[in-house]
Scaffold this active site. Structure first.
Site, PDB file in Angstrom:
ATOM      1  CE1 TYR A 160      -2.969   3.139   0.709  1.00  0.00           C
ATOM      2  CE2 TYR A 160      -1.437   3.623   2.264  1.00  0.00           C
ATOM      3  CZ  TYR A 160      -2.332   4.208   1.611  1.00  0.00           C
ATOM      4  OH  TYR A 160      -2.636   5.346   1.699  1.00  0.00           O
ATOM      5  CG  ASP A 210      -2.128   5.297   5.746  1.00  0.00           C
ATOM      6  OD1 ASP A 210      -2.650   4.530   6.817  1.00  0.00           O
ATOM      7  OD2 ASP A 210      -2.849   5.863   5.110  1.00  0.00           O
ATOM      8  CG  HIS A 212      -4.238   1.727   3.892  1.00  0.00           C
ATOM      9  ND1 HIS A 212      -4.989   1.202   3.136  1.00  0.00           N
ATOM     10  CD2 HIS A 212      -4.374   3.111   3.833  1.00  0.00           C
ATOM     11  CE1 HIS A 212      -5.713   1.836   2.365  1.00  0.00           C
ATOM     12  NE2 HIS A 212      -5.538   3.119   2.992  1.00  0.00           N
ATOM     13  CD  GLU A 236      -3.010   7.990   7.474  1.00  0.00           C
ATOM     14  OE1 GLU A 236      -2.205   9.124   7.516  1.00  0.00           O
ATOM     15  OE2 GLU A 236      -3.724   7.994   6.431  1.00  0.00           O
ATOM     16  CD  GLU A 262      -7.566   7.085   5.099  1.00  0.00           C
ATOM     17  OE1 GLU A 262      -6.708   7.446   5.092  1.00  0.00           O
ATOM     18  OE2 GLU A 262      -7.386   5.940   4.260  1.00  0.00           O
ATOM     19  NE  ARG A 283      -4.870  11.126   8.139  1.00  0.00           N
ATOM     20  CZ  ARG A 283      -5.706  10.589   7.074  1.00  0.00           C
ATOM     21  NH1 ARG A 283      -6.178   9.479   7.203  1.00  0.00           N
ATOM     22  NH2 ARG A 283      -5.324  10.999   5.854  1.00  0.00           N
ATOM     23  CD  GLU A 339      -3.748  11.910   2.765  1.00  0.00           C
ATOM     24  OE1 GLU A 339      -4.840  11.907   3.146  1.00  0.00           O
ATOM     25  OE2 GLU A 339      -3.178  11.061   2.450  1.00  0.00           O
TER      26      GLU A 339
HETATM   27  O1  EZ4 Z   1      -6.485   4.784   0.586  1.00  0.00           O
HETATM   28  O2  EZ4 Z   1      -8.159   7.646  -0.465  1.00  0.00           O
HETATM   29  O3  EZ4 Z   1      -4.108   8.314   3.599  1.00  0.00           O
HETATM   30  N1  EZ4 Z   1      -4.565   8.208   2.594  1.00  0.00           N
HETATM   31  C1  EZ4 Z   1      -5.104   7.047   2.162  1.00  0.00           C
HETATM   32  C2  EZ4 Z   1      -5.655   6.917   0.710  1.00  0.00           C
HETATM   33  C3  EZ4 Z   1      -6.981   5.910   0.748  1.00  0.00           C
HETATM   34  C4  EZ4 Z   1      -7.716   6.353  -0.514  1.00  0.00           C
HETATM   35  C5  EZ4 Z   1      -8.890   5.443  -0.216  1.00  0.00           C
HETATM   36  O4  EZ4 Z   1      -9.956   6.152  -1.330  1.00  0.00           O
HETATM   37  O5  EZ4 Z   1      -4.938   6.064   2.930  1.00  0.00           O
HETATM   38  O6  EZ4 Z   1      -4.555   6.780  -0.060  1.00  0.00           O
HETATM   39 CO    CO Z   2      -4.622   6.820   5.159  1.00  0.00          CO
END
Ligand code: EZ4
Ligand code: CO
Length: 402
Positions: A160, A210, A212, A236, A262, A283, A339
């Protein structure tokens, strides 16, 4: 009273898909709101067209709070990303219209500037640590004060946030592509990457990372602890946040600050996280969290509990969302970071906007309203293309969070 006389739902794909709502009033003003939900765009477009637009025509455009309550309580079915993105689009467009009517940028209606510029963070990534160091250096040379760093992991083919494309775009296929994940390989690799970045660039730059949503709380606690020497600004989305008390475990073990939100769409997604001070940055952003009206409610609650904003700003949030987010960023007392991933030239052309980057900051500009519009003629030249976010599996084939 000034009536809404037209409401258009515009779907366009200038490099990626965006959904935009444009409202028109009987006194000739227009307002725009972002309604883009990455990979689920047409669900929001249909929600707006079928269920929201018919209730807007003839409605008083000055009643922003009442319209929000009407759409939220009036649906009976509360919350959820589709509903809340649709409500956000209406709310954002109404704030745009209110600003234009007053002849003031929206941040002046929100109490005016609390700072001179909005500090942003860029995305540096690399297939390996050497490539990443070069990228971090490039961002710092461009004046960024904060950089999010993502690195390839030995043994994993796709990770990612890592891509060699100039504009990172995770929604890469009509039917989701798949990647393979190993928590062990990741946790083993990340601390060394941050050690090298601090060794090269010193303590000055704000560094973010991040996760994720890929770890369990105890794994995230271990990661946070292992990164303490490198003083991150935030870690994050360490774990999925459906279970808000999961964050308590992370908190008990590490002083690495935590950011999340997010995928949040209402204050109820973060009420416990904020009230118990389990996070440091929230966020959520305008398009997915009910617009300016509701996001400000979230940030106000956060301010009471030492939690700052860190609004999502990836490229799937349109320049309309960015313009609205910047109005909040510049005005709220508890701003943290914003961001920022620049959009493609095609996207910028479809959404002409007043905000601009300068030396590590974004500035919302001083145009009345949000300072952004959609060029509908140009938008029509880019028809919708199906695109989905990827899925992620463990090495044994088990489906995991992406
Ligand atoms: O994966 O916006 O912090 N940003 C992120 C993004 C999300 C996308 C999902 O649509 O994690 O890149
Ligand atoms: Co993110």
């Amino acid at each position: 009273m000034t009536k809404i006389v037209d409401a258009r739902v515009i779907v366009t794909c200038p490099g990626r898909n965006f959904v935009t709502l444009k409202l028109v009033t009987d006194d000739g003003l227009t307002g725009v709101g972002d309604a883009t939900l990455n990979g689920r765009e047409l669900a929001v477009a249909s929600y707006l067209t079928e269920h929201v637009v018919p209730t807007l025509l003839g409605r008083d455009a000055t009643r922003i709070e009442d319209t929000w309550q009407y759409l939220y309580k009036g649906a009976y079915w509360r919350r959820g990303p589709v509903t809340m993105s649709a409500i956000a689009a209406v709310d954002t467009a109404l704030w745009d219209i209110a600003g234009k009517r007053a002849g003031l940028p929206v941040h002046q209606l929100l109490g005016g500037r609390s700072r001179d510029g909005v500090t942003v963070y860029g995305h540096a990534n690399g297939a390996d640590a050497d490539e990443l160091l070069t990228e971090v250096g490039r961002f710092l040379d461009e004046g960024y004060r904060a950089v999010r760093v993502q690195c390839g992991v030995p043994g994993l083919e796709k990770v990612y946030g890592v891509s060699s494309a100039a504009i990172y775009e995770p929604a890469d296929a009509a039917v989701p592509s798949e990647s393979v994940w190993s928590t062990e390989a990741y946790l083993d690799h990340v601390p060394e990457v941050f050690r090298r970045i601090r060794a090269e660039f010193g303590p000055g730059p704000k560094l973010l990372h991040d996760v994720h949503h890929r770890l369990t709380p105890i794994e995230a606690a271990r990661l946070g602890k292992s990164l303490e020497p490198y003083a991150l600004t935030w870690m994050e989305d360490p774990v999925p946040a459906e279970l808000q008390e999961g964050f308590r475990l992370i908190r008990q073990h590490t002083t690495t600050p935590v950011a999340v939100g997010e995928v949040f769409n209402t204050i109820w997604d973060c009420e416990q996280l904020i009230r118990e001070q389990l996070i440091d940055y929230v966020r959520a952003t305008v398009v997915h969290a009910g617009g300016i009206t509701h996001l400000r409610r979230i940030f106000d609650l956060a301010a009471l509990h030492h939690v700052r904003s860190g609004s999502h700003g990836a490229t799937d949030l349109s320049p309309v969302c960015m313009s609205a987010a910047l109005q909040l960023d510049i005005s709220i007392p508890n701003f943290g970071l914003q961001e920022y991933m620049p959009h493609s030239a095609e996207t910028d052309a479809v959404f002409p906007h007043a905000y601009h980057y300068e030396g590590g900051y974004l500035h919302p500009g001083n145009e009345p309203g949000l300072g952004v519009d959609i060029d509908e003629e140009l938008a029509a030249k880019y028809p919708y293309r199906p695109a989905s976010l990827p899925v992620n599996r463990l090495q044994d084939g088990t489906l995991h969070s992406w």
